[in-house]
Design an enzyme around this catalytic site. Sequence first.
Site, PDB file in Angstrom:
ATOM      1  N   SER A   6       0.860  -1.192   0.000  1.00 20.06           N
ATOM      2  CA  SER A   6       0.000   0.000   0.000  1.00 20.06           C
ATOM      3  C   SER A   6       0.893   1.236   0.000  1.00 20.06           C
ATOM      4  O   SER A   6       1.825   1.345   0.800  1.00 20.06           O
ATOM      5  CB  SER A   6      -0.876   0.020   1.246  1.00 20.06           C
ATOM      6  OG  SER A   6      -1.303   1.353   1.509  1.00 20.06           O
ATOM      7  N   HIS A  31      -1.592  -1.397  -3.931  1.00 20.89           N
ATOM      8  CA  HIS A  31      -2.836  -1.067  -3.231  1.00 20.89           C
ATOM      9  C   HIS A  31      -2.876   0.448  -2.990  1.00 20.89           C
ATOM     10  O   HIS A  31      -1.933   1.023  -2.447  1.00 20.89           O
ATOM     11  CB  HIS A  31      -2.855  -1.837  -1.910  1.00 20.89           C
ATOM     12  CG  HIS A  31      -4.070  -1.667  -1.069  1.00 20.89           C
ATOM     13  ND1 HIS A  31      -5.212  -2.426  -1.225  1.00 20.89           N
ATOM     14  CD2 HIS A  31      -4.322  -0.826  -0.040  1.00 20.89           C
ATOM     15  CE1 HIS A  31      -6.103  -2.078  -0.314  1.00 20.89           C
ATOM     16  NE2 HIS A  31      -5.597  -1.089   0.412  1.00 20.89           N
ATOM     17  N   ASP A  33      -4.909   3.546  -1.341  1.00 21.26           N
ATOM     18  CA  ASP A  33      -5.907   3.894  -0.320  1.00 21.26           C
ATOM     19  C   ASP A  33      -6.462   5.291  -0.579  1.00 21.26           C
ATOM     20  O   ASP A  33      -5.823   6.290  -0.258  1.00 21.26           O
ATOM     21  CB  ASP A  33      -5.271   3.837   1.068  1.00 21.26           C
ATOM     22  CG  ASP A  33      -4.980   2.416   1.507  1.00 21.26           C
ATOM     23  OD1 ASP A  33      -5.928   1.599   1.529  1.00 21.26           O
ATOM     24  OD2 ASP A  33      -3.815   2.103   1.805  1.00 21.26           O
ATOM     25  N   MET A  35      -8.921   8.079   0.458  1.00 19.55           N
ATOM     26  CA  MET A  35      -9.696   8.497   1.648  1.00 19.55           C
ATOM     27  C   MET A  35     -10.273   9.882   1.415  1.00 19.55           C
ATOM     28  O   MET A  35      -9.595  10.759   0.875  1.00 19.55           O
ATOM     29  CB  MET A  35      -8.778   8.520   2.878  1.00 19.55           C
ATOM     30  CG  MET A  35      -8.101   7.193   3.161  1.00 19.55           C
ATOM     31  SD  MET A  35      -7.178   7.249   4.715  1.00 19.55           S
ATOM     32  CE  MET A  35      -6.307   5.671   4.629  1.00 19.55           C
ATOM     33  N   HIS A  64      -8.634   0.948  -3.080  1.00 21.53           N
ATOM     34  CA  HIS A  64      -9.417   0.761  -1.856  1.00 21.53           C
ATOM     35  C   HIS A  64     -10.059   2.099  -1.510  1.00 21.53           C
ATOM     36  O   HIS A  64      -9.409   3.010  -1.019  1.00 21.53           O
ATOM     37  CB  HIS A  64      -8.478   0.284  -0.734  1.00 21.53           C
ATOM     38  CG  HIS A  64      -9.144   0.098   0.587  1.00 21.53           C
ATOM     39  ND1 HIS A  64      -8.445  -0.147   1.749  1.00 21.53           N
ATOM     40  CD2 HIS A  64     -10.462   0.096   0.945  1.00 21.53           C
ATOM     41  CE1 HIS A  64      -9.284  -0.268   2.760  1.00 21.53           C
ATOM     42  NE2 HIS A  64     -10.518  -0.116   2.305  1.00 21.53           N
ATOM     43  N   MET A  66     -12.055   4.348   0.637  1.00 23.81           N
ATOM     44  CA  MET A  66     -12.647   4.657   1.941  1.00 23.81           C
ATOM     45  C   MET A  66     -13.352   6.007   1.773  1.00 23.81           C
ATOM     46  O   MET A  66     -12.882   7.061   2.205  1.00 23.81           O
ATOM     47  CB  MET A  66     -11.541   4.695   2.999  1.00 23.81           C
ATOM     48  CG  MET A  66     -11.061   3.302   3.386  1.00 23.81           C
ATOM     49  SD  MET A  66      -9.436   3.249   4.127  1.00 23.81           S
ATOM     50  CE  MET A  66      -8.437   3.154   2.645  1.00 23.81           C
ATOM     51  N   MET A 135     -10.871  -5.811   6.676  1.00 23.72           N
ATOM     52  CA  MET A 135     -10.015  -4.863   7.390  1.00 23.72           C
ATOM     53  C   MET A 135      -9.602  -5.492   8.717  1.00 23.72           C
ATOM     54  O   MET A 135     -10.453  -5.922   9.500  1.00 23.72           O
ATOM     55  CB  MET A 135     -10.762  -3.558   7.679  1.00 23.72           C
ATOM     56  CG  MET A 135     -11.010  -2.652   6.487  1.00 23.72           C
ATOM     57  SD  MET A 135      -9.553  -2.088   5.596  1.00 23.72           S
ATOM     58  CE  MET A 135      -8.553  -1.344   6.874  1.00 23.72           C
ATOM     59  N   ASP A 173      -6.211  -6.528   5.075  1.00 24.76           N
ATOM     60  CA  ASP A 173      -5.582  -5.202   5.036  1.00 24.76           C
ATOM     61  C   ASP A 173      -5.496  -4.609   6.433  1.00 24.76           C
ATOM     62  O   ASP A 173      -6.522  -4.371   7.067  1.00 24.76           O
ATOM     63  CB  ASP A 173      -6.423  -4.297   4.112  1.00 24.76           C
ATOM     64  CG  ASP A 173      -5.838  -2.913   3.931  1.00 24.76           C
ATOM     65  OD1 ASP A 173      -4.696  -2.668   4.358  1.00 24.76           O
ATOM     66  OD2 ASP A 173      -6.545  -2.073   3.339  1.00 24.76           O
TER      67      ASP A 173
HETATM   68  C1  DX5 Z   1      -5.682   1.603   6.282  1.00 27.55           C
HETATM   69  C2  DX5 Z   1      -5.389   1.196   4.871  1.00 27.55           C
HETATM   70  C3  DX5 Z   1      -4.277   0.238   4.728  1.00 27.55           C
HETATM   71  C4  DX5 Z   1      -2.946   0.731   5.216  1.00 27.55           C
HETATM   72  C5  DX5 Z   1      -2.265  -0.447   5.804  1.00 27.55           C
HETATM   73  O1  DX5 Z   1      -6.915   2.228   6.348  1.00 27.55           O
HETATM   74  O2  DX5 Z   1      -6.519   0.621   4.276  1.00 27.55           O
HETATM   75  O3  DX5 Z   1      -4.171  -0.195   3.367  1.00 27.55           O
HETATM   76  O4  DX5 Z   1      -2.137   1.271   4.214  1.00 27.55           O
HETATM   77  O5  DX5 Z   1      -1.135  -0.017   6.456  1.00 27.55           O
HETATM   78  P1  DX5 Z   1      -0.330  -0.993   7.437  1.00 27.55           P
HETATM   79  O6  DX5 Z   1       0.161  -2.142   6.601  1.00 27.55           O
HETATM   80  O7  DX5 Z   1       0.781  -0.127   7.940  1.00 27.55           O
HETATM   81  O8  DX5 Z   1      -1.276  -1.419   8.513  1.00 27.55           O
HETATM   82 ZN    ZN Z   2      -6.220  -0.278   2.262  1.00 31.45          ZN
END
Ligand code: DX5
Ligand code: ZN
Length: 220
Positions: A6, A31, A33, A35, A64, A66, A135, A173
């Site tokens: 990620s 990946h 993220d 947000m 992903h 969010m 998650m 994740d």
């Molecule tokens: C958190 C993200 C993850 C994050 C994971 O909301 O969805 O993808 O990057 O990070 P680590 O591997 O550090 O937990």
């Molecule tokens: Zn993620």
Amino acid sequence: MHIYPSILTIDFSKLEEQIEDAVRGGADGIHVDVMDGQFVPPITFGTPIIQALHSLTDLPLDIHMMVVNPDRFLEDFVTAGATSITVHYEALDRVDTTLDKIADLGVKTSLALNPETTIEKSYPYLHRLDQILLMSVKPGYGGQSFIKSSLDKIHQLKNKITNEGLETVIQVDGGVNLKTITSVAEAGADIVVAGSVVFQPEVKPSESLKLLKDKTRSNN
Ligand code: DX5
Ligand code: ZN
């Protein structure tokens, strides 16, 4: 089992170098993220970063989201180069409608469940999903500790998928690192996301990836 780094904690001033090194280290996908500051407190990035990644690598780009009301971004993300799009069960009014839109755009469909959401909520959609994202931390931040009860959820979901004869892939994740990756693999994950363990200061992504892969090959 596949490993998708990620980019949440990547040094964006070295995006190209870091991605190339992760590719050399055997990353199976990237990946991303996204947000929105509403579904989760932070705001991260969107279409331009997906475009940039698409120009840097041929690896699958796993988005992903969010994000509340994710439908408004789907087309842009696919045009930018997304390979799979994950939307959150908790963010959707009409899960089927959003999954239809993702499928119609020709990319892989994926549904994410927060740690407190039970596996059963995904059952009505399992048959039509390419991937389920479980998650194993509260969404929003990298570097959190793995929630141990996630292992039971992975196990339960794996059994359900196998018993139904489905091919839905389980992605896990959050909090996956050198200490937790072996048990996550053993519980039945097909893909793990690894963020802060891969993109951290002073350590090359390829070195971290090699250590993670070693953990999934042996039982230590
Ligand atoms: C958190 C993200 C993850 C994050 C994971 O909301 O969805 O993808 O990057 O990070 P680590 O591997 O550090 O937990
Ligand atoms: Zn993620």
